[in-house]
Design a protein around this motif. Structure first.
Motif, PDB file in Angstrom:
ATOM      1  N   GLY A   1      64.934  23.730   8.807  1.00 34.46           N
ATOM      2  CA  GLY A   1      64.886  24.020  10.238  1.00 34.46           C
ATOM      3  C   GLY A   1      65.672  25.270  10.568  1.00 34.46           C
ATOM      4  N   VAL A   2      66.369  25.236  11.726  1.00 39.12           N
ATOM      5  CA  VAL A   2      67.150  26.395  12.180  1.00 39.12           C
ATOM      6  C   VAL A   2      68.112  26.832  11.077  1.00 39.12           C
ATOM      7  CG1 VAL A   2      68.876  27.136  13.873  1.00 39.12           C
ATOM      8  CG2 VAL A   2      66.999  25.651  14.584  1.00 39.12           C
ATOM      9  N   GLY A   3      68.193  28.135  10.815  1.00 38.58           N
ATOM     10  CA  GLY A   3      69.130  28.670   9.818  1.00 38.58           C
ATOM     11  C   GLY A   3      68.687  28.427   8.392  1.00 38.58           C
ATOM     12  N   GLY A   4      67.417  27.977   8.191  1.00 41.37           N
ATOM     13  CA  GLY A   4      66.923  27.747   6.834  1.00 41.37           C
ATOM     14  C   GLY A   4      67.563  26.539   6.171  1.00 41.37           C
ATOM     15  N   GLU A   5      68.201  25.651   6.977  1.00 38.30           N
ATOM     16  CA  GLU A   5      68.875  24.475   6.420  1.00 38.30           C
ATOM     17  C   GLU A   5      68.103  23.207   6.789  1.00 38.30           C
ATOM     18  OE1 GLU A   5      72.887  24.518   7.946  1.00 38.30           O
ATOM     19  OE2 GLU A   5      73.523  25.844   6.326  1.00 38.30           O
ATOM     20  N   ILE A   6      68.310  22.140   6.001  1.00 34.71           N
ATOM     21  CA  ILE A   6      67.714  20.853   6.351  1.00 34.71           C
ATOM     22  C   ILE A   6      68.634  20.204   7.377  1.00 34.71           C
ATOM     23  CG2 ILE A   6      67.072  18.580   5.478  1.00 34.71           C
ATOM     24  CD1 ILE A   6      66.133  20.029   2.923  1.00 34.71           C
ATOM     25  N   GLN A   7      68.126  20.103   8.600  1.00 32.44           N
ATOM     26  CA  GLN A   7      68.964  19.727   9.726  1.00 32.44           C
ATOM     27  C   GLN A   7      68.955  18.220   9.950  1.00 32.44           C
ATOM     28  OE1 GLN A   7      70.912  21.763  11.121  1.00 32.44           O
ATOM     29  NE2 GLN A   7      70.087  23.804  10.724  1.00 32.44           N
ATOM     30  N   LEU A   8      70.142  17.647  10.077  1.00 31.48           N
ATOM     31  CA  LEU A   8      70.251  16.232  10.410  1.00 31.48           C
ATOM     32  C   LEU A   8      69.656  15.967  11.800  1.00 31.48           C
ATOM     33  CD1 LEU A   8      71.316  13.449   9.635  1.00 31.48           C
ATOM     34  CD2 LEU A   8      73.539  14.079  10.585  1.00 31.48           C
ATOM     35  N   THR A   9      69.852  16.926  12.712  1.00 28.11           N
ATOM     36  CA  THR A   9      69.343  16.759  14.077  1.00 28.11           C
ATOM     37  C   THR A   9      67.831  16.526  14.075  1.00 28.11           C
ATOM     38  OG1 THR A   9      71.068  18.257  14.802  1.00 28.11           O
ATOM     39  CG2 THR A   9      69.316  17.816  16.378  1.00 28.11           C
ATOM     40  N   ASP A  10      67.092  17.294  13.273  1.00 27.12           N
ATOM     41  CA  ASP A  10      65.621  17.153  13.244  1.00 27.12           C
ATOM     42  C   ASP A  10      65.233  15.763  12.735  1.00 27.12           C
ATOM     43  OD1 ASP A  10      65.567  19.754  14.070  1.00 27.12           O
ATOM     44  OD2 ASP A  10      65.139  20.611  12.095  1.00 27.12           O
ATOM     45  N   ALA A  11      65.922  15.277  11.709  1.00 28.82           N
ATOM     46  CA  ALA A  11      65.596  13.948  11.154  1.00 28.82           C
ATOM     47  C   ALA A  11      65.930  12.849  12.163  1.00 28.82           C
ATOM     48  CB  ALA A  11      66.352  13.726   9.847  1.00 28.82           C
ATOM     49  N   MET A  12      67.040  13.008  12.865  1.00 25.52           N
ATOM     50  CA  MET A  12      67.410  12.008  13.867  1.00 25.52           C
ATOM     51  C   MET A  12      66.395  12.001  15.004  1.00 25.52           C
ATOM     52  SD  MET A  12      71.567  12.143  14.136  1.00 25.52           S
ATOM     53  CE  MET A  12      71.609  13.764  14.875  1.00 25.52           C
TER      54      MET A  12
ATOM     55  N   TYR B   1      75.181  24.208  18.655  1.00 24.01           N
ATOM     56  CA  TYR B   1      75.271  22.746  18.503  1.00 24.01           C
ATOM     57  C   TYR B   1      73.899  22.074  18.526  1.00 24.01           C
ATOM     58  CZ  TYR B   1      80.127  23.584  19.956  1.00 24.01           C
ATOM     59  OH  TYR B   1      81.413  24.039  20.046  1.00 24.01           O
ATOM     60  N   GLY B   2      73.888  20.795  18.115  1.00 22.66           N
ATOM     61  CA  GLY B   2      72.729  19.940  18.359  1.00 22.66           C
ATOM     62  C   GLY B   2      72.842  19.423  19.787  1.00 22.66           C
TER      63      GLY B   2
END
Ligand code: UTP
Length: 295
Positions: free
Chosen positions: A228-239, A172-173
């Motif tokens: 980010g994590v998992g090679g995906e663009i993570q919403l958590t990082d942007a938030m 999870y985030g």
């Protein structure tokens, strides 16, 4: 900036690998909970909370989802001729009057952050909601409505949160929430966000679940996002990039969340929602029967 939230994004472009083979040709969001597809629960939650523009971020192979929200004139006429008015209303009431919907495509499953970014032109410069339909929430007051009520007080960004088992933070985030004093209004100040931390590095066990109210500035952060994590663009990082610039709160919602992207969560949701249905009074007895036969 206005606090009125009119638009909601429903990211539905994921691959749904946890529910294979069921989701090979049926979108996960079209699997039923009792007799309504998963997506309808999130749509009902959003429209009840006053959302008037639904934006689905879809992908190829999942057009059943778009068809579900489109009219099926032939079927409507057949039901009308047969006098099946209850069934007819169940079709025509899926999207309430005054609510419109749009679809944008995510051509490649590059992650939740990227899916949200795909809807940026339809959102423009106003705060908006994001609902992940596979998180189905049973609540007396719909979760997004609860969040709207809190958001009117605090503004900024607001994410629904709940505690997860300490050994599951890596799914999870997770919030860095500072002192967590369980305020009666359910709000938690967010100091940081970490995507899928290993339990030993997790700043808390408070996890973001699939309901968000975000400011449009998140699109700028997504624009410059790296994988980010998992090679995906993570919403958590942007938030996380918004935290020092705008109010950012978590909200402990009242209700029960079912992760319907997961086999057990989906089964539990079916049982829980069936037990609440006044037209399915035999469910409890049927379950007791099954349990006594299998013990
Ligand atoms: P999940 O983490 O549940 O991924 O996505 P998934 O692909 O749907 O399912 P699994 O894990 O392979 O079984 C959370 C939400 O983000 C959307 C999904 O549709 C879901 O609503 N999503 C995810 C996208 O729209 N695009 C993506 O690239 C990834």
């Amino acid at each position: 900036m206005s606090h009125t939230i009119r638009k909601a994004i429903f990211p539905v472009a994921g691959l749904g690998t946890r529910l294979l083979p069921a989701t090979k040709s049926i979108p996960k969001e079209m699997l039923p909970i009792v007799d309504r597809p998963i997506i309808e629960y999130a749509v009902a939650e959003a429209t009840t909370a006053g959302i008037t523009h639904l934006i689905f971020v879809n992908s190829r192979g999942k057009s059943a989802l778009e068809d579900h929200f489109d009219r099926h004139v032939e079927l409507e006429e057949a039901l009308m001729q047969k006098g099946k008015t209850a069934e007819l209303h169940r079709l025509t009431d899926i999207i309430p009057t005054g609510v419109c919907w749009s679809v944008v495509r995510q051509s490649e499953a590059l992650g939740l952050g990227h899916a949200v970014w795909c809807a940026r032109h339809l959102i423009g410069n106003e705060p908006f909601a994001v609902l992940l339909p596979d998180d189905v929430i049973m609540a007396d007051t719909p979760c997004l409505q609860q969040m709207m009520d809190r958001h009117r007080e605090v503004g900024g960004n607001l994410v629904a949160v709940e505690n997860v088992p300490a050994n599951q933070t890596n799914r999870y985030g997770i919030l860095d929430a500072g002192a967590d004093d369980e305020r009666p209004d359910g709000l938690v100040e967010v100091h940081g966000l970490v995507e899928k931390p290993r339990p030993e590095y997790a700043p808390s066990t408070l996890s973001i679940i699939g309901r968000y109210i975000l400011q449009p500035n998140v699109f700028d952060a997504l624009e410059s996002s790296k994988k980010g994590v998992g090679g995906e663009i993570q919403l958590t990082d942007a938030m996380a990039a918004l935290i020092d610039h705008q109010p950012f709160h978590g909200y402990r919602f009242d209700g029960v969340r079912y992760d319907c992207g997961d086999r057990l969560g989906w089964l539990k949701a079916n049982v829980a929602f069936a037990l609440r249905r006044s037209d399915l009074l035999d469910v409890r007895a049927a379950l007791q029967d099954i349990l006594s036969q299998s013990s």
